[in-house]
Design a protein around this motif. Sequence first.
Motif, mmCIF file in Angstrom:
data_model
loop_
_atom_site.group_PDB
_atom_site.id
_atom_site.type_symbol
_atom_site.label_atom_id
_atom_site.label_comp_id
_atom_site.label_asym_id
_atom_site.label_seq_id
_atom_site.Cartn_x
_atom_site.Cartn_y
_atom_site.Cartn_z
ATOM 1 N N GLY A 4 48.760 29.285 55.576
ATOM 2 C CA GLY A 4 47.884 29.914 54.599
ATOM 3 C C GLY A 4 46.463 30.047 55.114
ATOM 4 N N ASP A 5 45.981 29.018 55.811
ATOM 5 C CA ASP A 5 44.630 29.067 56.376
ATOM 6 C C ASP A 5 44.506 30.206 57.375
ATOM 7 O OD1 ASP A 5 44.027 26.837 54.858
ATOM 8 O OD2 ASP A 5 44.219 25.424 56.529
ATOM 9 N N GLU A 6 45.546 30.401 58.199
ATOM 10 C CA GLU A 6 45.519 31.476 59.191
ATOM 11 C C GLU A 6 45.512 32.850 58.512
ATOM 12 O OE1 GLU A 6 48.130 33.270 62.898
ATOM 13 O OE2 GLU A 6 48.599 31.269 62.146
ATOM 14 N N ILE A 7 46.293 32.997 57.476
ATOM 15 C CA ILE A 7 46.327 34.264 56.738
ATOM 16 C C ILE A 7 44.961 34.570 56.148
ATOM 17 C CG2 ILE A 7 47.286 35.407 54.691
ATOM 18 C CD1 ILE A 7 49.927 33.875 55.339
ATOM 19 N N VAL A 8 44.343 33.557 55.548
ATOM 20 C CA VAL A 8 43.013 33.750 54.950
ATOM 21 C C VAL A 8 41.989 34.100 56.028
ATOM 22 C CG1 VAL A 8 41.128 32.579 53.748
ATOM 23 C CG2 VAL A 8 43.478 32.335 52.925
ATOM 24 N N ARG A 9 42.018 33.418 57.164
ATOM 25 C CA ARG A 9 41.081 33.740 58.255
ATOM 26 C C ARG A 9 41.264 35.177 58.726
ATOM 27 N NH1 ARG A 9 42.286 28.575 59.852
ATOM 28 N NH2 ARG A 9 43.803 29.295 61.392
ATOM 29 N N ASN A 10 42.511 35.622 58.840
ATOM 30 C CA ASN A 10 42.767 37.005 59.257
ATOM 31 C C ASN A 10 42.265 38.007 58.223
ATOM 32 O OD1 ASN A 10 43.924 36.301 61.708
ATOM 33 N ND2 ASN A 10 45.990 36.245 60.880
ATOM 34 N N LEU A 11 42.451 37.697 56.965
ATOM 35 C CA LEU A 11 42.007 38.584 55.881
ATOM 36 C C LEU A 11 40.489 38.694 55.830
ATOM 37 C CD1 LEU A 11 42.578 40.225 53.238
ATOM 38 C CD2 LEU A 11 42.424 38.049 52.036
ATOM 39 N N LEU A 12 39.830 37.541 55.926
ATOM 40 C CA LEU A 12 38.372 37.503 55.746
ATOM 41 C C LEU A 12 37.586 37.694 57.031
ATOM 42 C CD1 LEU A 12 38.079 34.442 53.333
ATOM 43 C CD2 LEU A 12 38.317 36.865 52.740
ATOM 44 N N GLY A 13 38.246 37.501 58.178
ATOM 45 C CA GLY A 13 37.514 37.523 59.440
ATOM 46 C C GLY A 13 36.831 36.188 59.706
ATOM 47 N N GLY A 14 37.330 35.138 59.097
ATOM 48 C CA GLY A 14 36.777 33.788 59.229
ATOM 49 C C GLY A 14 37.229 32.957 58.044
ATOM 50 N N THR A 15 36.725 31.760 57.937
ATOM 51 C CA THR A 15 37.074 30.908 56.803
ATOM 52 C C THR A 15 36.244 31.305 55.584
ATOM 53 O OG1 THR A 15 35.383 29.241 57.259
ATOM 54 C CG2 THR A 15 37.515 28.977 58.389
ATOM 55 N N PRO A 16 36.674 30.905 54.384
ATOM 56 C CA PRO A 16 35.858 31.198 53.200
ATOM 57 C C PRO A 16 34.437 30.620 53.310
ATOM 58 C CG PRO A 16 38.055 30.583 52.527
ATOM 59 C CD PRO A 16 37.978 30.339 54.012
ATOM 60 N N ALA A 17 34.305 29.460 53.953
ATOM 61 C CA ALA A 17 32.973 28.876 54.135
ATOM 62 C C ALA A 17 32.116 29.719 55.075
ATOM 63 C CB ALA A 17 33.098 27.450 54.668
ATOM 64 N N GLU A 18 32.759 30.311 56.076
ATOM 65 C CA GLU A 18 32.039 31.162 57.032
ATOM 66 C C GLU A 18 31.752 32.551 56.475
ATOM 67 O OE1 GLU A 18 34.168 29.269 61.025
ATOM 68 O OE2 GLU A 18 34.967 31.099 60.120
ATOM 69 N N ARG A 19 32.602 33.012 55.579
ATOM 70 C CA ARG A 19 32.495 34.371 55.032
ATOM 71 C C ARG A 19 32.574 34.351 53.506
ATOM 72 N NH1 ARG A 19 33.979 38.696 58.343
ATOM 73 N NH2 ARG A 19 32.785 39.696 56.719
ATOM 74 N N PRO A 20 31.621 33.679 52.840
ATOM 75 C CA PRO A 20 31.725 33.537 51.382
ATOM 76 C C PRO A 20 31.710 34.866 50.624
ATOM 77 C CG PRO A 20 29.596 32.759 52.168
ATOM 78 C CD PRO A 20 30.434 33.035 53.380
ATOM 79 N N ALA A 21 30.948 35.827 51.076
ATOM 80 C CA ALA A 21 30.918 37.126 50.383
ATOM 81 C C ALA A 21 32.264 37.826 50.499
ATOM 82 C CB ALA A 21 29.800 38.003 50.940
ATOM 83 N N ALA A 22 32.868 37.762 51.680
ATOM 84 C CA ALA A 22 34.189 38.374 51.864
ATOM 85 C C ALA A 22 35.233 37.666 51.008
ATOM 86 C CB ALA A 22 34.594 38.335 53.344
ATOM 87 N N ALA A 23 35.121 36.332 50.899
ATOM 88 C CA ALA A 23 36.060 35.567 50.071
ATOM 89 C C ALA A 23 35.921 35.956 48.602
ATOM 90 C CB ALA A 23 35.828 34.073 50.254
ATOM 91 N N THR A 24 34.697 36.116 48.153
ATOM 92 C CA THR A 24 34.462 36.526 46.765
ATOM 93 C C THR A 24 35.031 37.912 46.514
ATOM 94 O OG1 THR A 24 32.494 35.145 46.586
ATOM 95 C CG2 THR A 24 32.655 36.993 45.052
ATOM 96 N N ASP A 25 34.774 38.836 47.436
ATOM 97 C CA ASP A 25 35.279 40.209 47.285
ATOM 98 C C ASP A 25 36.803 40.269 47.312
ATOM 99 O OD1 ASP A 25 32.690 41.147 47.140
ATOM 100 O OD2 ASP A 25 32.644 41.878 49.222
ATOM 101 N N ALA A 26 37.433 39.398 48.095
ATOM 102 C CA ALA A 26 38.885 39.427 48.258
ATOM 103 C C ALA A 26 39.637 38.787 47.096
ATOM 104 C CB ALA A 26 39.273 38.725 49.560
#
Length: 105
Positions: A4-26
């Motif tokens: 699951g962590d790998e899927i999220v990193r691929n989706l966001l281009g990083g971890t939610p902590a590294e890409r919080p705006a992308a995580a919020t948008d997704a």
Amino acid sequence: NSQGDEIVRNLLGGTPAERPAAATDASPLNNVDAKSASFLIIHGRLDELVHPHQAERLDAALRAAGIESRLIVLEDEGHAIARKENAERMIREALEFLKKHLAQR
């Protein structure tokens, strides 16, 4: 879990902590509003990739926005539907949902 962590990193281009705006948008939760389409959510209670609580939260958010949502939790399934009777139920539920909502258009 690591898959699951790998899927999220691929989706966001990083971890939610590294890409919080992308995580919020997704997050589907952040995209629910009164214009959202009706939802049929079918989720396995034993899912270890996407916790069932996520489906419950989405269902609650849709209902709070006044959107029709039907949540079906399959108690004996994980992320993929493996049991024939559950697959058949999923198909029946999906067809019923589509007939109802496509007929309204």
